[in-house]
Motif scaffolding. Structure first.
Motif, short mmCIF file in Angstrom:
data_model
loop_
_atom_site.label_atom_id
_atom_site.label_comp_id
_atom_site.label_asym_id
_atom_site.label_seq_id
_atom_site.Cartn_x
_atom_site.Cartn_y
_atom_site.Cartn_z
N GLY A 131 0.72 -1.16 -0.19
CA GLY A 131 -0.07 -0.01 0.07
C GLY A 131 0.82 1.30 0.13
N LEU A 132 0.33 2.65 0.03
CA LEU A 132 0.91 3.68 0.01
C LEU A 132 1.41 4.23 1.37
CD1 LEU A 132 -1.67 5.50 -2.76
CD2 LEU A 132 0.67 4.38 -3.04
N GLY A 133 1.07 3.54 2.40
CA GLY A 133 1.39 3.91 3.48
C GLY A 133 2.72 3.48 3.97
N LEU A 134 3.47 2.69 3.42
CA LEU A 134 4.71 1.98 3.86
C LEU A 134 5.63 2.04 2.67
CD1 LEU A 134 3.31 -1.23 5.47
CD2 LEU A 134 3.98 0.90 6.93
N LEU A 135 6.84 2.08 3.21
CA LEU A 135 8.17 2.12 2.33
C LEU A 135 8.83 0.82 3.08
CD1 LEU A 135 9.33 5.45 1.40
CD2 LEU A 135 8.07 3.90 -0.02
N ARG A 136 9.82 0.07 2.22
CA ARG A 136 10.83 -0.72 2.87
C ARG A 136 12.32 -0.20 2.90
NH1 ARG A 136 8.52 -6.67 0.17
NH2 ARG A 136 6.33 -6.30 0.47
N ARG A 137 12.82 -0.36 4.09
CA ARG A 137 14.21 0.21 4.10
C ARG A 137 15.05 -1.24 3.95
NH1 ARG A 137 17.59 3.69 7.12
NH2 ARG A 137 19.65 3.43 6.26
N VAL A 138 15.85 -0.96 2.82
CA VAL A 138 16.58 -2.24 2.73
C VAL A 138 18.14 -1.99 3.14
CG1 VAL A 138 15.34 -3.09 0.83
CG2 VAL A 138 17.01 -1.29 0.16
N TYR A 139 18.83 -3.13 3.78
CA TYR A 139 19.99 -2.72 4.17
C TYR A 139 21.05 -3.92 3.37
CZ TYR A 139 17.66 -0.74 7.81
OH TYR A 139 16.83 0.12 8.27
N PRO A 140 22.38 -3.56 3.55
CA PRO A 140 23.37 -4.28 2.63
C PRO A 140 23.60 -5.85 3.25
CG PRO A 140 24.36 -2.34 3.06
CD PRO A 140 23.01 -2.18 3.92
N ALA A 141 23.02 -5.91 4.60
CA ALA A 141 23.43 -7.32 5.22
C ALA A 141 22.21 -8.36 4.33
CB ALA A 141 23.24 -7.19 6.75
N GLY A 142 21.31 -7.90 3.96
CA GLY A 142 20.54 -8.51 3.39
C GLY A 142 18.81 -8.60 3.99
N ASP A 143 18.84 -7.63 5.14
CA ASP A 143 17.64 -7.67 5.79
C ASP A 143 16.63 -6.35 5.19
OD1 ASP A 143 19.44 -6.06 7.03
OD2 ASP A 143 18.02 -5.87 8.93
N HIS A 144 15.37 -6.26 5.81
CA HIS A 144 14.69 -4.94 5.04
C HIS A 144 13.59 -4.94 6.41
CE1 HIS A 144 11.63 -8.02 3.55
NE2 HIS A 144 10.83 -7.08 3.73
N GLN A 145 13.13 -3.59 6.41
CA GLN A 145 12.32 -3.16 7.42
C GLN A 145 11.18 -2.42 6.90
OE1 GLN A 145 14.03 -0.19 9.98
NE2 GLN A 145 12.63 -0.99 11.82
N ARG A 146 9.90 -2.75 7.17
CA ARG A 146 8.89 -1.81 6.66
C ARG A 146 8.91 -0.61 7.63
NH1 ARG A 146 7.10 -6.92 5.38
NH2 ARG A 146 6.13 -7.07 3.37
N VAL A 147 8.56 0.76 7.13
CA VAL A 147 8.57 2.03 7.54
C VAL A 147 7.39 2.71 7.20
CG1 VAL A 147 9.97 4.07 7.87
CG2 VAL A 147 11.10 1.75 7.68
N ALA A 148 6.81 3.08 8.08
CA ALA A 148 5.49 3.87 8.04
C ALA A 148 6.00 5.33 7.57
CB ALA A 148 4.52 4.25 8.96
N ILE A 149 5.32 6.04 6.56
CA ILE A 149 5.52 7.23 6.03
C ILE A 149 4.99 8.42 6.90
CG2 ILE A 149 5.83 6.16 3.76
CD1 ILE A 149 3.19 7.60 2.88
N THR A 150 4.16 8.21 7.66
CA THR A 150 3.83 8.97 8.68
C THR A 150 3.87 8.65 10.07
OG1 THR A 150 1.26 8.21 8.66
CG2 THR A 150 1.92 10.24 6.99
N GLY A 151 4.20 9.53 10.95
CA GLY A 151 4.09 9.39 12.43
C GLY A 151 5.34 8.86 13.03
N GLY A 152 6.40 8.58 12.17
CA GLY A 152 7.58 7.92 12.80
C GLY A 152 8.80 9.15 12.90
N GLN A 153 9.71 8.73 13.21
CA GLN A 153 10.85 9.51 13.59
C GLN A 153 11.59 9.96 12.26
OE1 GLN A 153 13.45 7.59 16.60
NE2 GLN A 153 12.78 9.35 18.05
N THR A 154 12.09 11.29 12.28
CA THR A 154 12.92 11.71 11.19
C THR A 154 14.33 11.52 11.08
OG1 THR A 154 11.28 13.55 10.57
CG2 THR A 154 13.24 13.66 9.46
N GLY A 155 14.70 10.94 10.12
CA GLY A 155 16.49 10.70 10.13
C GLY A 155 16.82 9.37 8.95
N THR A 156 17.88 9.06 9.39
CA THR A 156 18.51 8.09 8.53
C THR A 156 18.54 6.78 9.57
OG1 THR A 156 20.68 8.68 8.63
CG2 THR A 156 19.57 9.62 6.86
N GLY A 157 18.47 6.70 10.57
CA GLY A 157 18.48 5.53 11.57
C GLY A 157 17.57 4.57 11.24
N ARG A 158 17.57 3.42 11.87
CA ARG A 158 16.66 2.22 11.52
C ARG A 158 15.40 2.58 11.93
NH1 ARG A 158 18.55 -2.88 10.25
NH2 ARG A 158 16.91 -4.40 10.31
#
Length: 470
Positions: free
Chosen positions: A112-139
């Protein structure tokens, strides 16, 4: 009056009896912010918050920049390494990488349009909400600046419009050679660019229809600001009404070499019976003589060379496969025919932004609309109040100063206003009768919110207009 401090302190907790006690020896120093010892610091008694980050500084980890591409379904490590991305995007992401590597997100339609997947060089990924979370480049965080690397068929307009409410968002969707030129200029911050901050160009048609309102609500006010300011009053060119011809615009651009160009006009959406011609000319400005601005002729007469162009015109940014606005008008009406014909073109990028960012000396950014804009979204019909202050603020305060704002930040107020209007419409609809005047006002607010949200930026959202004095 007494200089004595209270000796005891009561709290409104209930551990089975009232809780109170004497103040400790460090209390006065803590209250005054003086002489706090290491133990107090370690105990967390220093309560002052950190200074907020400068939102212009996208290099900071608590602000941040990242790139968004489509989810491929392939190995996550390859997606994090941008193995499927054009080489210029890889080069840009490496140049802006965090210590742990480029900040890469993937859009998966199934999320859906409310999530993006942050992908990492180690081969894992994490779904990140596009509203309501913290701003920055951290996990788990979302950067304040995001670049969509791809066209609207893979990274939908709706995704960009949704992200507009949370981040400063831009898009790059260019042929390979043009993309390489753009990224090269971006990484050098348009070194030796010819765009001049003191010589903006404003071009506004006025044909006794909605173009008159666009001129009054946007172009006229902006031109007045330029004319009143000592930095720009001698250089600004304002072409309006009968002067707003394509030939006049090309002459003004070639003479001024402006850092900011503002045009208000109809955008081409015809002939409705010829889809190929519509796609070829989609959103091109229509001049006072009903002639189209030809991108090839434009670039023969003038190179953008670091300019930022704002085009207030129907479909100046492109078209979407569905229109939010067809429910507003009856089937068979003229407006419905236009909306349906434009939607039939599917997910399209208009030719003008592509031409400007593909030039030999490319533009920094282009700002325009997906779908049409309406008179209600410029002037509240129930009050006659012009409601373009956020646009003017972006193009004036954001762009014309010794240290201009990144273009994505300059337009943040525009998108914040969209969120406020969505809230206004929702609250009014919950608390009013369907036939009430309040409901009619809520409809205006909702239409305006969608209009504001569907303004999009082409180019990297961190680019800044040429600084005054540069």
């Amino acid at each position: 009056m007494t200089d004595e401090w209270p000796r005891s302190l009561a709290i409104n907790a209930w551990p089975d009896e009232p809780a109170a006690g004497e103040l400790g020896p460090a209390a006065r120093a803590w209250i005054l912010g003086q002489g706090v010892d290491d133990r107090a610091r370690e105990a967390g008694l220093v309560l002052a918050a950190d200074e907020p980050p400068d939102p212009r500084d996208w290099r900071r980890a608590d602000v941040g920049w990242g790139v968004v591409l489509p989810w491929t379904g392939g190995p996550v490590a390859d997606q994090a390494a941008l193995a499927d991305a054009p080489e210029p995007i890889r080069r840009l992401a490496r140049a802006r990488a965090d210590p742990d590597g480029p900040v890469v997100f993937r859009y998966a339609a199934e999320d859906g349009l409310g999530l993006l997947r942050r992908v990492y060089p180690a081969g894992d990924h994490q779904r990140v909400a596009i509203t309501g979370g913290q701003t920055g480049t951290g996990r788990g965080q979302l950067p304040a600046y995001l670049l969509l690397a791809g066209g609207p068929a893979d990274l939908p307009w709706d995704l960009q419009c949704r992200l507009n409410l949370s981040c400063a968002v831009g898009r790059l969707d260019l042929p390979d050679e043009a993309l390489d030129r753009y990224v090269t200029c971006l990484l050098s911050d348009w070194a030796d660019a010819a765009a001049c901050a003191r010589a903006p160009v404003v071009w506004a048609t006025d044909s006794d229809d909605i173009t008159e309102l666009m001129r009054v609500a946007v172009a006229e006010q902006l031109a007045a600001k330029f004319a009143a300011d000592p930095d720009t009053r001698d250089g600004v060119r304002y072409l309006r009404g009968a002067q707003a011809t394509t030939a006049g615009l090309l002459d003004a651009l070639a003479a001024n070499r402006p850092s900011v160009v503002v045009t208000t006009s109809h955008g081409r959406t015809g002939p409705l019976s010829d889809a190929d011609a519509m796609a070829r000319d989609l959103g091109l400005p229509v001049d006072a003589d009903r002639q189209l601005l030809d991108p090839a002729a434009l670039l023969s007469a003038w190179q953008p060379d670091g300019a930022i162009w704002y085009a207030h015109a129907c479909c100046s940014a492109g078209s979407d496969a569905t229109s939010r606005f067809t429910v507003l008008v009856p089937d068979g009406s003229q407006v419905a025919a236009v909306l349906n014909a434009v939607a039939a073109l599917g997910h399209q990028v208009a030719p003008l932004p592509t031409a400007l960012l593909s030039a030999q000396r490319p533009a920094r950014a282009f700002i325009g609309h997906v779908e049409p804009t309406f008179d209600w979204t410029l002037e509240r019909p129930e009050t006659g109040q012009l409601i373009t202050a956020a646009t003017l603020r972006a193009l004036w305060t954001g762009c014309f100063q010794p240290r201009p704002e990144p273009i994505g930040l300059a337009f943040r107020q525009q998108f914040t206003q969209a969120a406020q209007l969505f809230g206004e419409a929702a609250q009014t609809n919950r608390n009013s009768r369907p036939d009430s005047a309040q409901r009619r006002a809520a409809s205006v607010a909702l239409l305006t919110a969608y209009d504001r949200q569907s303004m999009v930026i082409f180019g990297d959202p961190t680019v800044c207009a040429t600084a005054l004095g540069a």
